[in-house]
Motif scaffolding. Structure first.
Motif: not given
Length: 589
Positions: A354-360
């Motif tokens: 779920n690293e893409a969640e760092v986009m917030e």
């Protein structure tokens, strides 16, 4: 528009300009200065975070062969004495490099002191590259007992083929071996993933119990002077939820409208329930660490000054890993995955944690993802991001065209009904309740929906805010050119007003002009309040968008031009005639 309305608009514009100038000149207050704590006996509660550096309390060693997983520590944990400062030694570095990133690894604590992004200039047209972390901060991958007072011992450092190996022997005769490498990949570009393997080999005669340790995740600070400080953040993921704080937290920032403010604090430490990753991010780039062996049970952060003249601050962070036990002659292995690069959604979405969640992206996540994917797809065909934004705007506008045409027709019918509504206002001016009842009855008689003209706007609001959120973080737009614009990710500033120093941004002014033009062409309804609201909308949008990315102003300007074209087309249609509709009678059962 009457004289009172013009006076109100003028005062609002002057007030908003004064507010923008005042905000621009306000420096961020400095964070609280840390004071050295005195040792606290185990189990004794300490002073709050603002008073002293804190570390996470860890449990006592477990029985042999057990792997310790401590419960998440409280937000205010017991303090510990600072780590002893290691003896001075000569710093040595080795370099790992691929086509996208160059890592400078140091023997000072055994980690990444700098990650240089080879394809991303720090400023448009300059040779200096974007650099993540700094030699002045805790190295990424360094293990410390207390990040507030880190003891960074000397590691042996050596290059082994495509790997950099580091080694350190603790006083307990535990050999810590680290290996940094780039994992194999089929990707031809955007390879920012780094592998970190750590071995704890117990060479002593007695079991070794590690109570837990902090791992440095790196630091973040704004790169461009126009980058937004609120995006300099410490972020972590728990399950499917992402949490974090921005750099303003250390100075006592309290969120929207100042709610939840607190005294300035030098450190942030918080127990978490099995964090999948922890990251230090700015607006466009991130250093993100995924613990693969055991999830993090706490996060830690600290702010630091990067520009004394402008009172600008960055932050650095660390994650706390649970303790473990190693029998004599045995080895404990820990594995980590690092992402050190730009916040490229398509690349982050390929990773498994779920690293893409760092986009917030927040509540507009689905819309942001769809629009960003569409923008990148259009760019792959057109080869220019400004052209891609124009094409995306065209697609969005054509999709909403029939709905907008229907809404405009509804507004024209309401405009034709205005004289009758005005008569009702005069007749029932002393009875607002009766006036509203008769007005709604009139709408029903002529089959007019009073909110029909607002529906397209309501549909466009999620799209607008989705674009607003997405375009503010789209690293793809950094350095993208269009006409006089040198960087679509920044305001299109062409100069500054004398004395006040306020930037002159052309696109938002064009956007405001097209908004006023569109407001003038829009059919007027019979509701004066709604008319005034529509007149104020261009002012609201120019203030809202004036200092944001030029890409957003470009999108909205082109959309306004499409709307103006549609309004001119609709004005060529004959004026609607008012005819009463048959209202079905209710039948009694």
């Amino acid at each position: 528009m009457d004289r009172t309305a013009w006076i109100a608009i003028t005062l609002c514009v002057l007030g908003l300009i004064a507010w923008e100038i005042w905000i621009a000149r306000q420096p961020l207050p400095p964070p609280a200065v840390a004071t050295a704590p005195s040792p606290t006996p185990p189990g004794v509660s300490s002073t709050p975070l603002a008073a002293a550096p804190t570390a996470v309390a860890t449990p006592a060693p477990q029985p042999a062969s057990a792997v310790v997983t401590p419960a998440p520590p409280p937000a205010t944990a017991a303090t510990v004495a600072p780590s002893a400062t290691p003896a001075q030694f000569e710093e040595k570095t080795e370099t790992l490099r691929n086509s996208d990133v160059e890592l400078h690894l140091t023997n000072r604590g055994g980690g990444v002191s700098e990650a240089i992004l080879l394809n991303y200039p720090a400023e448009v047209g300059e040779s200096e590259r974007v650099t993540l972390n700094s030699p002045a901060r805790i190295p990424i991958g360094a293990m410390v007992d207390d990040p507030a007072a880190p003891g960074l011992p000397e590691y042996k450092i050596a290059r082994e083929a495509d790997t950099v190996a580091l080694e350190y022997v603790t006083p307990e005769q535990v050999t810590i071996r680290k290996k940094f490498s780039f994992p194999p990949t089929n990707e031809k570009k955007d390879n920012f993933v780094v592998k970190l393997d750590v071995d704890f080999a117990n060479n002593g005669a007695a079991p070794y119990a590690n109570p837990g340790y902090f791992l440095g995740i790196g630091s973040a600070a704004r790169i461009h002077r126009n980058d937004y400080p609120s995006y300099t953040r410490l972020v972590w993921s728990v399950g499917s939820r992402t949490k974090g704080i921005d750099v303003g937290w250390f100075a006592g920032g309290g969120g929207f409208l100042g709610m939840g403010q607190h005294p300035p604090r030098p450190y942030y430490t918080q127990g978490v329930n099995a964090a999948e990753w922890v990251a230090a991010s700015n607006q466009f780039f991130t250093s993100l660490v995924v613990p693969l062996t055991a999830k993090a049970d706490a996060v830690w952060g600290k702010s630091f000054e990067i520009d004394p003249a402008q009172k600008a601050y960055g932050l650095e962070g660390a994650m706390h890993l649970p303790g473990f036990r190693v029998e004599a002659g045995q080895t404990y292995n820990a594995h980590f995955q690092l992402y050190l690069g730009p916040k490229l959604y398509h690349r982050l979405a390929q990773l498994e944690h779920n690293e893409a969640e760092v986009m917030e992206f927040g509540i507009f996540k689905i819309i942001c993802q769809a629009l960003l994917n569409a923008l990148n797809t259009l760019h792959s065909f057109l080869g220019n991001y400004a052209a891609a934004i124009l094409a995306l705007t065209t697609i969005v506008k054509l999709s909403l065209w029939p709905l907008q045409t229907k809404a405009t027709a509804s507004m024209r019918r309401m405009s034709a009904l205005s004289p009758k509504i005005q008569e009702l206002r005069e007749k029932y001016k002393d009875d607002p309740t009766r006036m509203n009842q008769e007005t709604m009855k009139l709408y029903k008689e002529y089959g007019i929906n009073p909110v029909g003209g607002c529906l397209p706007m309501l549909i466009q609001i999620p799209i607008f805010f989705g674009l607003f959120t997405m375009l503010r973080q789209a690293v793809e737009l950094r350095g993208a050119h269009f006409l006089w614009i040198h960087d679509l990710s920044q305001p299109d500033t062409v100069g500054h007003l004398p004395v006040v120093g306020w930037p002159i941004n052309i696109l938002p002014l064009i956007m405001a002009a097209t908004s006023f033009w569109m407001t003038h062409l829009t059919p007027k309804s019979g509701d004066p309040t709604q008319q005034r609201m529509m007149m104020f909308m261009p002012i609201i949008f120019i203030v809202f968008c004036y200092n944001f990315a030029a890409a957003l102003a470009l999108y909205y300007t082109v959309q306004n031009l499409f709307s103006i074209l549609q309004l001119y087309q609709n004005r060529k249609q004959p004026m609607p005639t008012l005819e009463k509709v048959a209202v079905p009678k209710r039948t009694r059962k």
